[in-house]
Design an enzyme around this catalytic site. Structure first.
Site, PDB file in Angstrom:
ATOM      1  N   GLY A  75       0.871  -1.154  -0.112  1.00 43.07           N
ATOM      2  CA  GLY A  75      -0.001   0.063  -0.020  1.00 43.07           C
ATOM      3  C   GLY A  75       0.791   1.078   0.055  1.00 43.07           C
ATOM      4  N   THR A  77       2.992   4.301  -1.627  1.00 42.13           N
ATOM      5  CA  THR A  77       2.888   5.017  -2.986  1.00 42.13           C
ATOM      6  C   THR A  77       4.000   5.648  -2.947  1.00 42.13           C
ATOM      7  OG1 THR A  77       1.686   6.789  -1.867  1.00 42.13           O
ATOM      8  CG2 THR A  77       0.480   5.186  -2.847  1.00 42.13           C
ATOM      9  N   ALA A 100      -2.339  -1.536  -4.512  1.00 44.38           N
ATOM     10  CA  ALA A 100      -3.389  -0.693  -4.740  1.00 44.38           C
ATOM     11  C   ALA A 100      -2.760   0.792  -4.376  1.00 44.38           C
ATOM     12  CB  ALA A 100      -4.385  -1.067  -4.295  1.00 44.38           C
ATOM     13  N   SER A 101      -3.266   1.814  -4.768  1.00 40.25           N
ATOM     14  CA  SER A 101      -2.952   3.215  -4.562  1.00 40.25           C
ATOM     15  C   SER A 101      -3.698   3.452  -3.376  1.00 40.25           C
ATOM     16  CB  SER A 101      -3.196   4.124  -5.428  1.00 40.25           C
ATOM     17  OG  SER A 101      -4.469   4.001  -6.068  1.00 40.25           O
ATOM     18  N   ASN A 102      -5.044   2.540  -3.334  1.00 45.34           N
ATOM     19  CA  ASN A 102      -6.072   2.598  -2.195  1.00 45.34           C
ATOM     20  C   ASN A 102      -6.649   1.563  -2.016  1.00 45.34           C
ATOM     21  OD1 ASN A 102      -8.337   3.572  -0.691  1.00 45.34           O
ATOM     22  ND2 ASN A 102      -7.639   5.692  -0.901  1.00 45.34           N
ATOM     23  N   PHE A 103      -6.868   0.906  -0.747  1.00 38.59           N
ATOM     24  CA  PHE A 103      -7.506  -0.264  -0.689  1.00 38.59           C
ATOM     25  C   PHE A 103      -9.053  -0.286  -0.014  1.00 38.59           C
ATOM     26  CE2 PHE A 103      -3.266  -1.653  -0.480  1.00 38.59           C
ATOM     27  CZ  PHE A 103      -3.367  -3.043  -1.134  1.00 38.59           C
ATOM     28  N   HIS A 135      -4.857  15.814   1.822  1.00 38.50           N
ATOM     29  CA  HIS A 135      -4.338  14.799   2.775  1.00 38.50           C
ATOM     30  C   HIS A 135      -3.687  15.693   3.953  1.00 38.50           C
ATOM     31  CE1 HIS A 135      -4.769  11.875  -0.087  1.00 38.50           C
ATOM     32  NE2 HIS A 135      -4.730  11.006   0.577  1.00 38.50           N
ATOM     33  N   HIS A 136      -3.228  14.924   5.048  1.00 40.01           N
ATOM     34  CA  HIS A 136      -2.467  15.400   6.371  1.00 40.01           C
ATOM     35  C   HIS A 136      -1.203  15.865   5.664  1.00 40.01           C
ATOM     36  CE1 HIS A 136      -0.678  11.588   6.323  1.00 40.01           C
ATOM     37  NE2 HIS A 136      -1.870  11.031   6.059  1.00 40.01           N
ATOM     38  N   LYS A 139       1.792  13.400   4.656  1.00 40.69           N
ATOM     39  CA  LYS A 139       1.805  12.741   3.680  1.00 40.69           C
ATOM     40  C   LYS A 139       3.114  12.890   3.026  1.00 40.69           C
ATOM     41  CE  LYS A 139      -0.467  10.252  -0.015  1.00 40.69           C
ATOM     42  NZ  LYS A 139      -0.503   8.980   0.105  1.00 40.69           N
ATOM     43  N   GLY A 145      -1.020   8.634  -4.510  1.00 48.72           N
ATOM     44  CA  GLY A 145      -1.437   7.492  -5.343  1.00 48.72           C
ATOM     45  C   GLY A 145      -2.962   7.629  -5.870  1.00 48.72           C
TER      46      GLY A 145
END
Length: 238
Positions: A75, A77, A100-103, A135-136, A139, A145
Site C-alpha cells: 500500500g 505510494t 493498490a493506491s488505495n485499499f 491529505h494530512h 503525507k 497515489g
C-alpha cells in the site's frame, strides 16, 4: 493466517488491530528500528506480508518478499516509476503481489464511478475536468497515489489530454491535479467537470484509516497461497 507487517506507523498499527480482530496472527513486524530483521527466514514464517512503509523503502521490501517466496500486499505510494521493474521481478520469481493506491472499499467503488462518469462526460466538450486531493501534512508524496489512479482512469477516456500535471495552471492539454496538505484530513478526492454554466463533481472523503486498513487485510486474505499479480477489482469482485 500468519502475517508479516512491514511498516509500523499509524497505518501499520491499524492493520495489526484489524488482523487481531479477524483472528489472524502477526508473526513479524518490521519498522525502521529493526530493518535488518527483514530476512528470507523471517518472511517465510508468514503466509503473506502487508507492506505500508514509504516511497524509499517499498521496492526493496517487495523484492525481499519475492526472494522469500512470501506474497506481498503493498500500500506504499510514491514508487510507481519502478512499477514495471517490480512486476517483472514478481513474475520472474513466481511470487505474489497486490498493489493498490488505495485499499478502501469505498474508494474502489469510487474508482468505478469515476470511470463511468468520464465516459458520460467526454462527449460534452463544454466541460473541462480537474482533480483535487487533500491529505494530512505527513503525507510524503504529492499527488497522492489515489489521485494518480483517478487521473489515469479519466485519461483512459480523455485521450486528447497529454497526461496529468500537479498544478492548477490553465493548460487545456493536461489534466490538472491540485494537492492540498491540511491536518488532520486522512484523504479527500474530488473530480470536477466545470463549464461556463455549472459544475458536476464527485467526492470521496475518508473519515479515518479503518477503511484503508480493512481493505488491505481483505487483500491479504485473498492473496495468501496465491502466485501472480492481482488488483483490488479482483479482490472485491468488481
Amino acid at each position: 493466517m500468519k502475517v508479516a507487517l512491514i511498516g509500523y506507523g499509524k497505518m501499520g498499527k491499524t492493520i495489526e488491530q484489524i488482523l487481531i480482530e479477524r483472528e489472524h496472527e502477526v508473526v513479524l513486524i518490521i519498522d525502521k528500528e529493526n530493518a535488518a530483521d527483514l530476512t528470507s527466514a523471517n518472511l517465510q514464517k508468514a503466509d503473506v506480508a502487508i507492506e505500508f512503509s514509504n516511497p524509499e523503502s517499498a521496492v526493496h521490501n517487495m523484492m525481499a518478499c519475492f526472494e522469500a517466496g512470501t506474497p506481498v500486499v503493498c500500500g506504499s505510494t510514491g514508487w510507481l516509476a519502478r512499477k514495471q521493474e517490480v512486476e517483472a521481478a514478481c513474475t520472474s520469481s513466481n511470487a505474489g503481489l497486490i498493489y493498490a493506491s488505495n485499499f478502501s472499499l469505498g474508494v474502489n467503488l469510487f474508482f468505478e464511478l469515476n470511470r463511468y462518469l468520464a465516459k458520460l462526460m467526454h462527449p460534452h466538450t463544454s466541460y473541462d475536468v480537474s482533480l483535487t486531493e487533500i491529505h494530512h501534512t505527513a503525507k510524503l508524496d504529492a499527488p497522492s497515489g489515489t489521485a494518480i489512479s483517478l487521473a489515469e482512469q479519466v485519461l483512459e477516456t480523455y485521450t486528447e489530454k497529454k497526461g496529468w500535471v500537479n498544478n492548477t495552471d490553465s493548460n487545456p492539454e493536461a489534466l490538472a491535479i491540485e494537492s492540498l496538505r491540511i491536518d488532520p484530513a486522512p484523504g479527500t478526492h474530488t473530480i470536477t467537470y466545470r463549464s461556463a454554466v455549472d459544475d458536476i463533481a464527485i467526492t470521496h472523503t475518508a473519515h479515518n484509516r479503518q477503511g484503508f486498513a480493512l481493505g488491505a487485510v481483505l487483500a491479504a486474505e485473498f492473496l495468501a497461497g496465491k502466485k501472480g499479480i492481482y488488483n483490488m477489482r479482483q479482490v472485491l469482485g468488481l
